[in-house]
Design an enzyme around this catalytic site. Structure first.
Site, short mmCIF file in Angstrom:
data_model
loop_
_atom_site.label_atom_id
_atom_site.label_comp_id
_atom_site.label_asym_id
_atom_site.label_seq_id
_atom_site.Cartn_x
_atom_site.Cartn_y
_atom_site.Cartn_z
N GLY A 117 49.00 81.69 11.67
CA GLY A 117 48.62 80.33 12.03
C GLY A 117 47.83 79.61 10.96
O GLY A 117 46.77 80.05 10.58
N SER A 118 48.33 78.51 10.45
CA SER A 118 47.69 77.87 9.32
C SER A 118 48.24 76.48 9.09
O SER A 118 48.98 75.94 9.90
CB SER A 118 47.88 78.74 8.09
OG SER A 118 49.19 79.24 8.06
N ARG A 119 47.89 75.94 7.94
CA ARG A 119 48.26 74.57 7.58
C ARG A 119 48.61 74.56 6.10
O ARG A 119 47.98 75.24 5.30
CB ARG A 119 47.05 73.68 7.84
CG ARG A 119 47.26 72.21 7.76
CD ARG A 119 45.91 71.55 8.08
NE ARG A 119 46.01 70.14 8.30
CZ ARG A 119 45.89 69.54 9.47
NH1 ARG A 119 45.65 70.23 10.55
NH2 ARG A 119 45.98 68.25 9.58
#
Length: 188
Positions: free
Chosen positions: A157-159
């Site tokens: 989960g990240s950007r």
């Protein structure tokens, strides 16, 4: 499957028989995590499109001038690709916090990859989130890279942010779901 995932699966395979010996039902836990790891660390084949391509799977959460930000949920592939051909001029790793990646936060852990090309400078930022405690970078300064080449991966989960040079415009919209290798910008 990405190499980091293979190490996790190997470790889980080693503890599964021990869990089974302790209690056959207990063996279900590592088997569940093996299935999740196989899913999360997948590296699907991509058809690389024309123009500037997305460095990540996910949902476009910000388009601001020459910058786009993509939120990657746990259900997206987390392998990051080069948006354009060029040379890696600089890699900056910045330690930081681990706030939720769906929020716009500037103090999170980040890895910035600066790619220089004949058309200008492209910058890819790998930004860790609350579950993403590890940023993997597969390229080094001075490396010649091709559009669609693997840059790295953000674990859980990240950007990812992409900054494009003058002379290009985005062809995607905020809220749109995109895939790594899909066209996000073209020359004006």
């Amino acid at each position: 499957m990405e190499p980091a995932g293979k190490r996790v699966v190997a470790a889980l395979l080693l503890i599964t028989p021990l869990c089974y010996l302790l209690n056959p039902y207990l063996a279900a836990a590592p088997l569940f995590f093996i299935a999740f790891t196989l899913f999360f660390f997948r590296d699907p084949d991509r058809e690389i499109q024309e123009g500037v391509v997305s460095p990540a799977d996910g949902r476009v959460v910000v388009i601001d001038g020459r910058r786009i930000e993509i939120f990657m949920s746990l259900f997206d592939s987390h392998v990051n690709l080069s948006p354009w051909d060029g040379v890696v001029k600089k890699i900056e790793y910045r330690p930081g916090r681990f706030k939720p990646a769906f929020l716009k936060v500037s103090e999170n852990e980040m890895n910035r990859i600066v790619i220089s090309s004949d058309e200008g400078v492209f910058t890819v930022e790998q930004i860790a989130g609350v579950f993403a405690r590890r940023i993997l970078c597969y390229v080094g300064e001075g490396d010649a890279i091709e559009k669609g080449q693997k840059l790295g991966m953000i674990v859980f989960g990240s950007r990812v942010a992409l900054e494009i040079p003058e002379g290009f415009r985005f062809v995607v919209e905020k809220g749109q779901k995109i895939k790594a290798g899909q066209t996000v910008a073209v020359m004006e």
